[in-house]
Motif scaffolding. Structure first.
Motif, short mmCIF file in Angstrom:
data_model
loop_
_atom_site.label_atom_id
_atom_site.label_comp_id
_atom_site.label_asym_id
_atom_site.label_seq_id
_atom_site.Cartn_x
_atom_site.Cartn_y
_atom_site.Cartn_z
N PHE A 32 54.82 38.08 44.67
CA PHE A 32 54.79 38.20 45.54
C PHE A 32 55.78 37.59 46.05
N ASN A 33 55.48 37.16 47.85
CA ASN A 33 56.66 36.80 48.15
C ASN A 33 56.37 35.53 48.83
N ASN A 34 56.69 33.74 48.36
CA ASN A 34 56.73 32.75 48.51
C ASN A 34 57.26 32.55 49.94
N GLU A 35 57.85 32.77 50.50
CA GLU A 35 59.40 32.91 51.16
C GLU A 35 59.37 33.58 52.22
N SER A 36 59.48 33.44 53.39
CA SER A 36 59.98 35.13 54.57
C SER A 36 61.13 35.35 53.98
N LEU A 37 60.58 37.21 54.63
CA LEU A 37 61.63 38.35 54.18
C LEU A 37 62.90 37.69 54.00
N LYS A 38 63.16 36.86 54.96
CA LYS A 38 64.91 37.04 55.16
C LYS A 38 65.54 36.46 53.54
N THR A 39 64.52 36.00 52.40
CA THR A 39 65.21 35.40 51.54
C THR A 39 64.42 35.94 50.04
N ALA A 40 65.37 36.61 49.61
CA ALA A 40 65.26 36.88 48.32
C ALA A 40 64.23 35.90 47.51
N MET A 41 63.81 36.56 46.66
CA MET A 41 62.59 36.18 45.90
C MET A 41 63.14 35.36 44.41
N GLU A 42 61.85 34.49 44.18
CA GLU A 42 62.63 33.44 43.56
C GLU A 42 61.97 33.55 41.82
N PRO A 43 62.25 33.55 41.01
CA PRO A 43 60.91 33.17 40.04
C PRO A 43 60.09 31.96 39.99
N THR A 44 58.75 32.48 40.40
CA THR A 44 57.61 31.50 40.24
C THR A 44 56.95 31.03 39.16
N LEU A 45 56.08 29.89 39.34
CA LEU A 45 55.50 29.60 37.99
C LEU A 45 54.34 29.08 39.04
N ILE A 46 52.77 28.84 38.53
CA ILE A 46 52.06 28.32 38.58
C ILE A 46 51.40 28.04 37.60
N ILE A 47 50.50 26.92 38.31
CA ILE A 47 49.99 25.71 37.31
C ILE A 47 48.83 24.49 37.84
N ALA A 48 48.31 23.69 37.76
CA ALA A 48 46.93 23.85 38.17
C ALA A 48 46.91 21.96 37.45
N GLU A 49 45.75 21.68 38.20
CA GLU A 49 45.53 20.03 38.40
C GLU A 49 43.88 20.10 38.67
N ASN A 50 43.21 19.55 38.57
CA ASN A 50 41.71 19.46 38.35
C ASN A 50 41.23 19.10 39.39
N SER A 51 42.01 17.95 40.14
CA SER A 51 41.67 17.63 41.67
C SER A 51 42.65 16.87 42.29
N PRO A 52 43.55 18.12 42.70
CA PRO A 52 45.07 16.95 43.26
C PRO A 52 44.19 16.06 44.64
N GLN A 53 45.29 15.82 45.00
CA GLN A 53 45.02 14.34 45.65
C GLN A 53 45.61 14.29 46.69
N TYR A 54 46.51 15.15 47.13
CA TYR A 54 47.04 15.66 47.98
C TYR A 54 47.74 17.00 48.40
N GLY A 55 47.84 17.46 49.11
CA GLY A 55 48.25 19.01 49.83
C GLY A 55 46.89 20.01 50.73
N GLY A 56 47.70 21.14 50.77
CA GLY A 56 46.95 21.61 51.40
C GLY A 56 45.41 22.00 50.99
N MET A 57 44.96 23.17 52.14
CA MET A 57 43.53 23.50 51.97
C MET A 57 43.68 25.63 52.12
N LEU A 58 43.19 26.63 50.38
CA LEU A 58 43.63 27.59 51.52
C LEU A 58 41.99 28.22 51.28
N ILE A 59 41.17 29.16 52.41
CA ILE A 59 40.55 28.89 52.68
C ILE A 59 39.52 31.17 52.36
#
Length: 521
Positions: A322-349
Motif C-alpha cells: 500500500f502507498n503510505n505516501e503520495s504517488l509522487k514518491t516511490a514505495m518504501e519497505p514498510t513494517l506495522i507494529i502494534a502497541e496496546n494503548s498508544p498515548q499519542y497519535g491520531g485515530m482512523l474510523i
C-alpha cells in the motif's frame, strides 16, 4: 502558458495587420506620391501599432484588477506580489508590452510601406517583393496552431495523470474512512475508542501514529541490505493498536494479522518501561510485525516468525503493498507494529456506507464529553488524499481554460485570414458558381489550404508536446503512459475548429448572388 498565449495574439496581430493592408493600398500610394518617405510611413504604422497595444494594455490592467480577488480565491491564498504592489513591476510590465508592440508592428509596417505607388493606386497588392508575404503569414498560422495543439495535448495528459492518481488502487480502502488528527489521549484513548465502537455506523477504529498523507510512518531506520553487502535500506515503521490493519482494510497475503491473543503482538508502554536493558533488547527483537509484500521482497523474508535482526522485529504476516505516501514518491519497505494503548497519535474510523453524517455527529458528541478543551481535527481520508494533488488539479483546470483560449485565438486568426481571402477572390467564387460549382466544392477548395497548415502544425506540435509532458511526468513515481490517441484527439479537435471557422465564412461568401459578385464598380 501566458507567454505562449501572447505569441499567438501577436501572430494574429501581424497576420491581420498585413491582411488589412489591401484596404489601405490607395492611401499608401497617395502618401508616397505626395512625398512621404518609407521611414515616415513605417513610423506612422508603428505608432498605430503601439496605440493598439496601449489601449489593449489599459483594458487588460482594468480586467486584471477586477479579476485579482477571484483568482486569489481560486488559488486559496493572497498573491505576495501583484502588478501594482511594486512600482518597478508595473514599469517593467509596461516596458515589455511597449517592446512587444514595436516588434509585432515592425513587419506589417515595413510591408505596408513597401508597396509601389503605381501598383497601389491600381489596387494591386502582391507585386514583386511581396510574393513571400503569403509564405510568412502561413508560417505564422502554423506557429500559432502548433502552440494551441501542444497546449491541448498538455491539458489532456495532465487530466489523465490527475485522474490516475485519484483513482489508483493504493492498497487500502480509502472510502468511508474518517481520521482524527494527532492528539495526546491523556490515558482515555482506549475508553474513547470503546465508546465509539458502540455507536451506530462505526465498523472499526484504531489509534495510530500514522495518518494517510502525513508522512510515511512514525519513524524510519536504515538497516543492512541482505541482497547487497555494504548497502543500506531505509525501512519505515507504522505504529498503532491491534485494529489498525483491519481498519485500513489491508489485504492479508500470508500468515496472520496482529492479535491480542499473542503476547508479543502488542507491547504496552508501561511494560517496556519496567524492563531492564537486556529484557528490553530481547523484547524488541521478539516484537511481532506485519510487513508489506515489497518489504518482504527487499528484506529477503522467505518464511514468517523468524526475527529480522537489523530491524529488531519478527514478521508474522505479509500484507499487500500500500502507498503510505503520495504517488509522487516511490514505495518504501514498510513494517506495522502494534502497541496496546498508544498515548499519542491520531485515530482512523471505518464507517458503514450511508452512515457518514450519523458517525460524524457521534464523534463530535463523544469528543466534547472526553476532551471538552481540545480541538477536534476530523477529516475524510479520501479528501485528504485528493488534497495531495491539489496543485495538479489546479494545473489541469488552468490548462483546460488556456487551451480553450489559445484555440479561440488561433480560430480568430484563421477567421481574419479567410475573410481577407474571400474578399480577394469574391469574383472567382461568383464565376465558379455560374459554371456550376456547388457550395460544398467551394468550401472544400478554400478549406484545403488551411487544413494543410493545421496538419503541418500537428506534425510539429506532437513531438514537442510528447517531450514536454514526458519530462513533466518524470516527477511522479507512478504515472500514466502517454497514448497515441491523445495526439489524435488533439489533432482532430484542431482540424474541426479550423474547418468550422473556414466553412462559416466561405459558406457566407458562396451564398452571395453571383450577379452581385461579378458586377463592376
Amino acid at each position: 502558458v501566458a507567454i505562449l498565449l501572447l505569441i499567438i495574439a501577436c501572430v494574429n496581430f501581424v497576420n491581420l495587420s498585413t491582411a488589412r493592408a489591401v484596404h489601405r493600398l490607395r492611401e499608401t500610394g497617395v502618401r508616397k506620391i505626395l512625398g512621404a518617405g518609407r521611414r515616415q510611413l513605417v513610423f506612422q504604422f508603428l505608432t498605430e501599432s503601439v496605440l493598439f497595444f496601449l489601449i489593449s494594455t489599459i483594458l487588460a490592467t482594468v480586467l486584471y484588477q477586477i479579476s485579482l480577488k477571484p483568482v486569489e480565491d481560486y488559488l486559496g491564498h493572497e498573491l505576495a506580489q501583484t502588478l501594482v504592489s511594486k512600482s518597478y513591476l508595473f514599469v517593467f510590465a509596461y516596458g515589455i508590452i511597449l517592446l512587444i508592440s514595436i516588434i509585432s508592428g515592425a513587419y506589417p509596417a515595413w510591408a505596408m510601406s513597401g508597396f509601389e505607388p503605381a501598383a497601389t493606386l491600381k489596387g494591386k497588392l502582391f507585386t514583386g517583393n511581396l510574393k513571400g508575404q503569403s509564405f510568412i503569414r502561413k508560417s505564422l498560422v502554423v506557429l500559432q496552431f502548433s502552440i494551441s495543439i501542444a497546449v491541448l495535448i498538455a491539458m489532456i495528459i495532465v487530466q489523465q495523470q490527475v485522474s490516475f492518481m485519484k483513482n489508483k488502487d493504493i492498497g487500502f480502502n480509502k472510502n468511508n474512512l474518517l481520521s482524527i488528527g494527532s492528539v495526546s489521549w491523556d490515558g482515555k484513548g482506549r475508553s474513547f475508542k470503546n465508546e465509539l465502537l458502540n455507536q451506530t455506523g462505526v465498523e472499526s477504529a484504531s489509534i495510530t501514529s500514522w495518518i494517510p498523507t502525513q508522512g510515511a510512518g512514525y519513524m524510519s531506520k536504515e538497516i543492512d541490505d541482505p541482497g547487497h553487502s555494504g548497502n543500506k535500506i531505509k525501512v519505515w515503521f507504522i505504529n498503532g493498536d491491534l485494529d489498525l490493519a483491519k481498519t485500513l482494510g489491508l489485504r492479508l497475503l500470508n500468515g496472520r494479522f496482529l492479535d491480542k491473543a499473542f503476547s508479543f503482538d502488542a507491547l504496552s508502554e508501561d511494560s517496556l518501561m519496567r524492563m531492564n536493558p537486556k529484557e528490553y533488547e530481547q523484547a524488541a527483537g521478539l516484537q511481532s510485525s506485519v510487513i508489506t509484500s515489497y518489504a518482504a521482497k527487499i528484506l529477503h523474508v522467505h518464511s514468517l516468525n523468524e526475527t529480522i535482526e537489523n530491524a529488531k522485529t519478527t514478521p508474522v504476516g505479509i500484507v499487500g503493498d500500500f502507498n503510505n505516501e503520495s504517488l509522487k514518491t516511490a514505495m518504501e519497505p514498510t513494517l506495522i507494529i502494534a502497541e496496546n494503548s498508544p498515548q499519542y497519535g491520531g485515530m482512523l474510523i471505518r464507517v458503514r456506507p450511508g452512515s457518514e453524517k450519523i458517525v460524524m455527529a457521534s464523534v463530535n458528541k463523544l469528543w466534547k464529553q472526553f476532551y471538552p478543551d481540545k480541538l477536534l481535527d476530523e477529516k475524510w481520508v479520501d479528501d485528504m488524499l485528493n488534497e495531495q494533488y491539489k496543485a495538479e488539479s489546479k494545473l489541469q483546470q488552468l490548462f483546460a481554460f488556456f487551451s480553450g483560449l489559445s484555440m479561440l485565438l488561433a480560430a480568430l486568426g484563421i477567421f481574419g485570414l479567410i475573410v481577407q481571402a474571400t474578399e480577394q477572390r469574391v469574383k472567382e467564387i461568383g464565376i465558379r458558381k455560374v459554371l456550376g460549382a456547388s457550395i460544398h466544392s467551394i468550401v472544400a477548395l478554400f478549406s484545403s489550404d488551411f487544413l494543410k497548415l493545421v496538419v503541418i502544425s500537428f506534425i510539429i506540435a506532437s513531438p514537442l508536446g510528447w517531450w514536454a509532458m514526458n519530462k513533466w511526468l518524470q516527477d511522479f513515481a507512478y504515472r500514466i503512459n502517454i497514448s497515441w490517441w491523445v495526439f489524435a484527439l488533439a489533432g482532430l479537435m484542431a482540424v474541426l475548429i479550423a474547418l468550422m471557422t473556414v466553412s462559416f465564412q466561405v459558406i457566407k461568401a458562396a451564398l452571395v448572388n453571383p450577379v452581385k459578385s461579378l458586377r463592376t464598380e
